[in-house]
Design an enzyme around this catalytic site. Structure first.
Site, short mmCIF file in Angstrom:
data_model
loop_
_atom_site.label_atom_id
_atom_site.label_comp_id
_atom_site.label_asym_id
_atom_site.label_seq_id
_atom_site.Cartn_x
_atom_site.Cartn_y
_atom_site.Cartn_z
N ARG A 72 0.87 -1.26 0.03
CA ARG A 72 0.03 0.04 0.09
C ARG A 72 0.88 1.06 0.06
O ARG A 72 0.83 2.01 0.94
CB ARG A 72 -1.03 -0.06 1.05
CG ARG A 72 -1.69 -1.49 0.99
CD ARG A 72 -2.92 -1.39 1.80
NE ARG A 72 -4.15 -1.41 0.75
CZ ARG A 72 -5.12 -1.78 1.15
NH1 ARG A 72 -5.69 -2.00 2.29
NH2 ARG A 72 -6.23 -1.82 0.20
N GLN A 129 -0.48 2.23 -5.83
CA GLN A 129 -1.89 2.61 -5.85
C GLN A 129 -2.78 2.28 -7.09
O GLN A 129 -4.09 1.60 -6.85
CB GLN A 129 -1.96 4.04 -5.71
CG GLN A 129 -2.35 4.44 -4.13
CD GLN A 129 -2.27 5.86 -4.02
OE1 GLN A 129 -2.11 6.75 -4.81
NE2 GLN A 129 -2.98 6.35 -2.67
N ASP A 156 -3.71 -1.33 -6.81
CA ASP A 156 -4.13 -1.88 -5.61
C ASP A 156 -5.66 -2.65 -5.77
O ASP A 156 -6.62 -1.67 -5.50
CB ASP A 156 -4.22 -0.79 -4.74
CG ASP A 156 -4.66 -1.14 -3.06
OD1 ASP A 156 -5.19 -2.20 -2.98
OD2 ASP A 156 -4.11 -0.06 -2.55
N SER A 176 -8.07 -2.05 -2.78
CA SER A 176 -8.81 -0.63 -2.84
C SER A 176 -9.78 -0.59 -3.64
O SER A 176 -10.99 -0.07 -3.56
CB SER A 176 -7.75 0.15 -2.74
OG SER A 176 -7.09 0.52 -1.65
N TYR A 185 -2.63 -1.38 7.43
CA TYR A 185 -3.45 -2.58 7.91
C TYR A 185 -3.77 -2.72 9.36
O TYR A 185 -2.72 -2.28 10.25
CB TYR A 185 -2.81 -4.03 7.52
CG TYR A 185 -3.11 -4.10 6.06
CD1 TYR A 185 -4.13 -4.27 5.31
CD2 TYR A 185 -1.93 -4.10 5.03
CE1 TYR A 185 -4.33 -4.38 4.08
CE2 TYR A 185 -1.91 -4.47 3.69
CZ TYR A 185 -3.21 -4.65 3.38
OH TYR A 185 -3.26 -4.57 1.77
P1 NAD Z 1 -9.34 -3.70 5.44
O1 NAD Z 1 -10.27 -4.09 4.48
O2 NAD Z 1 -8.14 -4.67 5.89
O3 NAD Z 1 -10.05 -3.40 6.99
C1 NAD Z 1 -11.23 -2.67 6.94
C2 NAD Z 1 -11.21 -1.69 8.22
O4 NAD Z 1 -11.30 -2.41 9.36
C3 NAD Z 1 -9.60 -1.09 8.48
O5 NAD Z 1 -9.86 0.24 8.37
C4 NAD Z 1 -9.37 -1.54 9.87
O6 NAD Z 1 -8.57 -0.70 10.82
C5 NAD Z 1 -10.71 -1.88 10.51
N1 NAD Z 1 -10.69 -2.73 11.36
C6 NAD Z 1 -10.25 -3.87 11.75
N2 NAD Z 1 -10.34 -4.32 13.10
C7 NAD Z 1 -11.37 -3.54 13.46
C8 NAD Z 1 -12.08 -3.29 14.78
N3 NAD Z 1 -12.04 -4.50 15.56
N4 NAD Z 1 -12.97 -2.66 15.07
C9 NAD Z 1 -13.27 -1.57 14.06
N5 NAD Z 1 -12.39 -1.50 12.74
C10 NAD Z 1 -11.36 -2.44 12.80
O7 NAD Z 1 -8.63 -2.33 5.36
P2 NAD Z 1 -8.72 -1.41 4.12
O8 NAD Z 1 -9.68 -0.57 3.82
O9 NAD Z 1 -8.15 -2.39 2.73
O10 NAD Z 1 -7.20 -0.59 4.20
C11 NAD Z 1 -7.24 0.14 5.46
C12 NAD Z 1 -6.15 1.31 5.21
O11 NAD Z 1 -5.18 1.14 4.51
C13 NAD Z 1 -7.01 2.50 4.31
O12 NAD Z 1 -8.17 3.01 4.90
C14 NAD Z 1 -5.96 3.27 4.12
O13 NAD Z 1 -5.61 4.31 5.20
C15 NAD Z 1 -4.83 2.51 3.80
N6 NAD Z 1 -4.56 2.30 2.53
C16 NAD Z 1 -3.28 2.85 2.09
C17 NAD Z 1 -3.04 2.94 0.80
C18 NAD Z 1 -1.86 3.69 0.15
O14 NAD Z 1 -1.24 4.26 0.58
N7 NAD Z 1 -1.76 3.27 -1.31
C19 NAD Z 1 -3.78 2.16 -0.48
C20 NAD Z 1 -5.22 1.40 0.31
C21 NAD Z 1 -5.26 1.51 1.59
#
Ligand code: NAD
Length: 377
Positions: free
Chosen positions: A119, A124, A127, A130, A230
């Protein structure tokens, strides 16, 4: 190079890994694109559109005979048999499924799992988690609105006033943020919770109220920040406090959308049976974590059933496990662009073989077969 695009065979999988748009780009890069007849139909791309883009339409044996195969889902045993040793495969190949990865390696396939794209800013455009989570978040709200027997927005009419729906979103990653944005556009009142403190501002900027669960120790805060974007499993002490805070909101909610995932592990339970019982009749829960555990089970609520919609204690629980496939045309359009950008890293223009660059961290992260030797520590 000959690039094969099979029709997906997993039940309910309506996406396709290459669209006419990306087929045209692959052809322009000097490759031949062979598409299985009907592969794009469920994603609104017919054979004629692929042919107009310069691709050839062929049968299943023709596509699996290619040197590079672009797929959405991991191949079945039957599909693997049709691939030739030495060929390469790109798709969402379940990197945490060690048995599946072992089979790809044993078959002599060079396999790239796009879920493992790091990530980072550079990655990006590849990804897939996402691009597909974004769609899942949108569709979750659409399904909730469809199942819910009341309005989302507040309405003031001559026949009286209707209150805005109260929506609670648990897990504010990519899917959760899109769910907030979509529910907001429909006029709902939204509360959201996540373990990661950095998402509070993002949730608020989209119009949600963040359910604050303060960290009581440095350890709690450090774990909550996660690694590489993550989440990591939170200490039980914090989870207990989160549960109490969330329980109050869930009891008042009309719609709950849960998206909490921890890569490679079972999804955390956020909505207990007791909480479901506390909800109003007619409320709806859409559990995006249903079926997303490493063994294909699990969800954020133990009452959700994978790929089914059930009513328990008067609450409708939606356990759809492949929401992006319900928006197949756009899900495929975004996925296919992710795939194309990745392919450019391993298949130079006009080349007739895959090459794995030594120093590319994106490619290195995605290679799951042949299995890498574990470095001695
Ligand atoms: P994910 O699908 O793995 O998880 C979904 C969400 O569940 C996450 O926000 C996680 O923190 C949350 N979660 C886990 N346990 C939990 C709990 N007990 N209670 C409440 N929430 C809980 O995550 P995702 O959506 O694929 O990605 C997470 C983050 O990664 C994004 O929001 C972003 O900040 C980051 N990201 C960065 C890039 C990049 O920099 N290129 C790209 C994609 C995502």
């Amino acid at each position: 190079m000959q690039i094969g695009v099979p029709a997906e065979t997993v039940a309910g999988e309506s996406r396709v890994a290459v669209t006419p748009e990306t087929a045209k780009k692959l052809v322009a890069l000097g490759h031949s694109v062979l598409v299985q007849s009907g592969a794009g139909l469920a994603a609104a791309a017919d054979d004629a559109a692929y042919e107009a883009a310069g691709a050839q339409i062929t049968d299943v044996a023709g596509v699996f005979g290619c040197g590079l195969i672009l797929k959405v889902r991991a191949p079945s045993a039957r599909e693997l048999e049709m691939m030739r040793p030495g060929s390469a495969l790109v798709g969402m190949l379940n990197p945490f499924d060690s048995a599946g990865v072992g089979k790809l390696a044993a078959a002599g396939i060079t396999a790239f799992a796009l879920e493992a794209v790091p990530r980072t800013t550079r990655a990006q455009s590849m990804d897939v988690l996402s691009s597909q989570a974004n769609i899942a978040g949108y569709k979750a709200v659409m399904i909730a609105a469809d199942r819910y027997q009341r309005f989302f927005p507040m309405l003031m009419t001559a026949a009286g006033t209707v209150k805005a729906a109260r929506v609670v979103i648990l897990g504010v990653g990519v899917a959760g943020l899109q769910a907030i944005a979509t529910a907001k556009r429909l006029g709902a009142s939204i509360e959201a919770s996540d373990v990661r403190p950095s998402v509070k501002e993002q949730a608020e900027s989209l119009g949600a109220k963040f359910i604050d669960v303060p960290y009581e120790t440095d350890e709690e805060r450090e774990i909550a920040e996660g690694v590489g974007g993550y989440a990591r499993p939170m200490p039980q002490s914090w989870l207990d406090r989160q549960k109490a805070a969330v329980a109050k909101r869930v009891a008042q909610a009309d719609i709950v959308i849960t998206t909490a995932l921890i890569p490679g592990r079972a999804a955390p339970t956020l909505i207990t049976e007791e909480m479901v019982r506390s909800m109003k009749p007619g409320s709806v829960i859409v559990d995006l974590a249903a079926g997303k555990g490493p063994d294909g089970t699990g969800g954020n609520c133990p009452l959700t059933e994978a790929d089914r919609t059930v009513v328990k204690h008067g609450v409708t629980l939606v356990g759809e496990t492949n929401l992006p496939a319900l928006v197949a045309a756009d899900a495929s359009a975004l996925y296919a662009r992710n795939v194309l950008d990745f392919v450019k890293l391993v298949l130079p223009k006009g080349a007739d073989a895959i090459s794995i660059p030594d120093d590319d961290e994106i490619v290195a992260a995605c290679v799951i077969a042949p299995e890498r030797e574990t470095e001695e520590i």
